[in-house]
Motif scaffolding. Structure first.
Motif, PDB file in Angstrom:
ATOM      1  N   THR A 148       0.864  -1.181   0.000  1.00 49.22           N
ATOM      2  CA  THR A 148       0.000   0.000   0.000  1.00 49.22           C
ATOM      3  C   THR A 148       0.903   1.234   0.000  1.00 49.22           C
ATOM      4  N   PRO A 149       0.677   2.197  -0.890  1.00 45.06           N
ATOM      5  CA  PRO A 149       1.637   3.298  -1.046  1.00 45.06           C
ATOM      6  C   PRO A 149       1.529   4.391   0.012  1.00 45.06           C
ATOM      7  N   TRP A 150       1.560   4.007   1.284  1.00 44.05           N
ATOM      8  CA  TRP A 150       1.699   5.006   2.333  1.00 44.05           C
ATOM      9  C   TRP A 150       3.077   5.654   2.214  1.00 44.05           C
ATOM     10  N   PRO A 151       3.229   6.909   2.641  1.00 45.02           N
ATOM     11  CA  PRO A 151       4.527   7.579   2.508  1.00 45.02           C
ATOM     12  C   PRO A 151       5.692   6.791   3.122  1.00 45.02           C
ATOM     13  N   LYS A 152       5.527   6.247   4.323  1.00 43.88           N
ATOM     14  CA  LYS A 152       6.638   5.527   4.963  1.00 43.88           C
ATOM     15  C   LYS A 152       6.987   4.250   4.198  1.00 43.88           C
ATOM     16  N   VAL A 153       5.987   3.603   3.618  1.00 49.01           N
ATOM     17  CA  VAL A 153       6.231   2.387   2.842  1.00 49.01           C
ATOM     18  C   VAL A 153       7.011   2.720   1.573  1.00 49.01           C
ATOM     19  N   GLU A 154       6.559   3.747   0.850  1.00 48.07           N
ATOM     20  CA  GLU A 154       7.241   4.139  -0.375  1.00 48.07           C
ATOM     21  C   GLU A 154       8.660   4.621  -0.089  1.00 48.07           C
ATOM     22  N   ARG A 155       8.809   5.398   0.982  1.00 53.19           N
ATOM     23  CA  ARG A 155      10.134   5.923   1.337  1.00 53.19           C
ATOM     24  C   ARG A 155      11.087   4.783   1.707  1.00 53.19           C
ATOM     25  N   GLY A 156      10.575   3.833   2.485  1.00 56.05           N
ATOM     26  CA  GLY A 156      11.405   2.703   2.877  1.00 56.05           C
ATOM     27  C   GLY A 156      11.830   1.856   1.693  1.00 56.05           C
ATOM     28  N   LYS A 157      10.895   1.570   0.799  1.00 53.55           N
ATOM     29  CA  LYS A 157      11.212   0.781  -0.395  1.00 53.55           C
ATOM     30  C   LYS A 157      12.248   1.489  -1.253  1.00 53.55           C
ATOM     31  N   GLU A 158      12.055   2.783  -1.464  1.00 52.15           N
ATOM     32  CA  GLU A 158      12.967   3.543  -2.313  1.00 52.15           C
ATOM     33  C   GLU A 158      14.373   3.582  -1.725  1.00 52.15           C
ATOM     34  N   LEU A 160      15.730   1.486   0.509  1.00 50.79           N
ATOM     35  CA  LEU A 160      16.339   0.154   0.518  1.00 50.79           C
ATOM     36  C   LEU A 160      16.812  -0.225  -0.875  1.00 50.79           C
ATOM     37  N   GLU A 161      15.949  -0.029  -1.870  1.00 49.32           N
ATOM     38  CA  GLU A 161      16.300  -0.424  -3.229  1.00 49.32           C
ATOM     39  C   GLU A 161      17.497   0.366  -3.739  1.00 49.32           C
ATOM     40  N   ALA A 162      17.534   1.663  -3.447  1.00 54.02           N
ATOM     41  CA  ALA A 162      18.649   2.491  -3.914  1.00 54.02           C
ATOM     42  C   ALA A 162      19.968   2.031  -3.302  1.00 54.02           C
ATOM     43  N   TYR A 163      19.934   1.621  -2.038  1.00 54.27           N
ATOM     44  CA  TYR A 163      21.180   1.200  -1.380  1.00 54.27           C
ATOM     45  C   TYR A 163      21.645  -0.168  -1.864  1.00 54.27           C
ATOM     46  N   VAL A 164      20.756  -1.143  -1.887  1.00 56.63           N
ATOM     47  CA  VAL A 164      21.197  -2.507  -2.226  1.00 56.63           C
ATOM     48  C   VAL A 164      21.503  -2.656  -3.705  1.00 56.63           C
ATOM     49  N   ALA A 165      20.963  -1.765  -4.546  1.00 52.81           N
ATOM     50  CA  ALA A 165      21.205  -1.876  -5.986  1.00 52.81           C
ATOM     51  C   ALA A 165      22.659  -1.615  -6.355  1.00 52.81           C
ATOM     52  N   VAL A 166      23.379  -0.858  -5.543  1.00 54.17           N
ATOM     53  CA  VAL A 166      24.754  -0.471  -5.894  1.00 54.17           C
ATOM     54  C   VAL A 166      25.772  -0.990  -4.888  1.00 54.17           C
ATOM     55  N   ASN A 167      25.355  -1.889  -3.988  1.00 51.94           N
ATOM     56  CA  ASN A 167      26.278  -2.418  -2.983  1.00 51.94           C
ATOM     57  C   ASN A 167      26.118  -3.928  -2.886  1.00 51.94           C
ATOM     58  N   GLU A 168      27.187  -4.647  -3.200  1.00 50.17           N
ATOM     59  CA  GLU A 168      27.140  -6.109  -3.067  1.00 50.17           C
ATOM     60  C   GLU A 168      27.312  -6.519  -1.615  1.00 50.17           C
ATOM     61  N   GLN A 169      28.195  -5.857  -0.899  1.00 50.58           N
ATOM     62  CA  GLN A 169      28.376  -6.117   0.525  1.00 50.58           C
ATOM     63  C   GLN A 169      27.597  -5.058   1.296  1.00 50.58           C
ATOM     64  N   LEU A 170      26.593  -5.480   2.041  1.00 45.31           N
ATOM     65  CA  LEU A 170      25.743  -4.533   2.747  1.00 45.31           C
ATOM     66  C   LEU A 170      26.264  -4.277   4.154  1.00 45.31           C
ATOM     67  N   GLU A 171      26.187  -3.025   4.586  1.00 48.16           N
ATOM     68  CA  GLU A 171      26.621  -2.633   5.916  1.00 48.16           C
ATOM     69  C   GLU A 171      25.406  -2.490   6.833  1.00 48.16           C
ATOM     70  N   LEU A 172      25.465  -3.148   7.966  1.00 44.81           N
ATOM     71  CA  LEU A 172      24.344  -3.106   8.902  1.00 44.81           C
ATOM     72  C   LEU A 172      24.039  -1.674   9.340  1.00 44.81           C
ATOM     73  N   ASP A 173      25.068  -0.907   9.625  1.00 42.59           N
ATOM     74  CA  ASP A 173      24.846   0.468  10.090  1.00 42.59           C
ATOM     75  C   ASP A 173      24.114   1.292   9.051  1.00 42.59           C
ATOM     76  N   ARG A 174      24.403   1.051   7.781  1.00 44.16           N
ATOM     77  CA  ARG A 174      23.723   1.821   6.728  1.00 44.16           C
ATOM     78  C   ARG A 174      22.240   1.444   6.665  1.00 44.16           C
ATOM     79  N   LEU A 175      21.920   0.173   6.847  1.00 44.35           N
ATOM     80  CA  LEU A 175      20.524  -0.260   6.851  1.00 44.35           C
ATOM     81  C   LEU A 175      19.797   0.265   8.084  1.00 44.35           C
ATOM     82  N   PHE A 176      20.463   0.283   9.222  1.00 39.58           N
ATOM     83  CA  PHE A 176      19.851   0.874  10.416  1.00 39.58           C
ATOM     84  C   PHE A 176      19.644   2.381  10.242  1.00 39.58           C
ATOM     85  N   GLU A 177      20.555   3.011   9.524  1.00 38.62           N
ATOM     86  CA  GLU A 177      20.398   4.449   9.261  1.00 38.62           C
ATOM     87  C   GLU A 177      19.142   4.709   8.429  1.00 38.62           C
ATOM     88  N   ILE A 178      18.877   3.863   7.457  1.00 37.19           N
ATOM     89  CA  ILE A 178      17.658   3.993   6.659  1.00 37.19           C
ATOM     90  C   ILE A 178      16.431   3.901   7.561  1.00 37.19           C
TER      91      ILE A 178
END
Length: 252
Positions: A148-158, A160-178
């Motif tokens: 459902t396109p609530w603002p927090k849902v759309e923001r979270g998806k965007e 997350l997708e922007a970060y994981v699309a360009v990083n093969e090794q993911l950093e936990l701190d960066r995901l917590f920052e999101i």
């Protein structure tokens, strides 16, 4: 839990990526993530009021996560604790489809449940619809329906997708920052769920901080193509950082 962001079967290193926030009243007792003494296969935080959980995994790689469905008309008094739905799936052996089909909707107030493993995920809402398989891609769930396109849902998806699309090794701190994004949505984008405009505003950020209610913990789950599970939890007290916990294990 009020926000689950996930990416499924799209990353070169990870089959499943989950970044989720649990929102709850500050006074409701809970234990941080751990392997449960009475169910040693389960790794999850625990609601000490009803002894269920909002999100967890087990050593076989089963995963489940729950959000409430925000609708005053579906807050049935005396209903069973929804947290047991996650616990029973993690502690059981039924396939996700069979488990979701067997739930007696009448016993619970409105909920959303994601259940499965890194090979297949399923979504179920007990107010409307049948269990459906979640396709590969990036998805978000708050307190309505999946994506459902609530603002927090759309923001979270965007984010997350922007970060994981360009990083093969993911950093936990960066995901917590999101997950720590506390920006409120503008009024014209807010949903109408029957709680009033002021509360809709306060509940609109990914990270919520109110006088007596807010984000209690954030969880990052990474399941690699090699079967390695990383489960990290960041807990908060009255909206302020409390501690980090991290577990790693190989799916058995």
């Amino acid at each position: 839990m009020c926000l689950i962001n996930l990416q499924f079967q799209q990353h070169p290193r990870y089959k499943l990526i989950v970044a989720a926030n649990r929102d709850e009243f500050y006074g409701r007792p809970a234990a941080p993530a751990h392997f449960w003494e009475d169910s040693p296969r389960i790794l999850a935080g625990r609601d000490l009021s009803q002894m269920g959980t909002w999100l967890g995994v087990n050593k076989a790689g089963r995963f489940a996560a729950l959000t409430n469905y925000r609708d005053p008309g579906h807050m049935a008094a005396g209903a069973k604790s929804r947290g047991e739905l996650v616990t029973q799936f993690l502690d059981g052996h039924l396939s996700p489809q069979d488990y979701l089909q067997a739930i007696d909707d009448r016993e619970y107030a409105g909920f959303n449940l994601i259940a499965g493993d890194a090979e297949g995920l399923y979504y179920y809402n007990n107010i409307h619809g049948e269990p459906v398989e979640i396709p590969p891609g990036t998805h978000g769930l708050s307190n309505h329906f999946l994506n459902t396109p609530w603002p927090k849902v759309e923001r979270g998806k965007e984010k997350l997708e922007a970060y994981v699309a360009v990083n093969e090794q993911l950093e936990l701190d960066r995901l917590f920052e999101i997950l720590a994004d506390a920006e409120q949505a503008p009024d014209h984008l807010l949903p109408e769920t029957g709680v009033g405009l002021d509360l809709e505003r306060a509940l609109s950020p990914m990270f919520i901080k109110m006088p007596d209610y807010g984000t209690r913990s954030a969880t990052v789950l990474l399941v690699g193509h090699d079967g390695l599970v990383t489960f990290a939890e960041r807990s908060y007290e009255d909206g302020e950082f409390r501690e980090d916990r991290k577990y790693e294990f190989q799916i058995s």
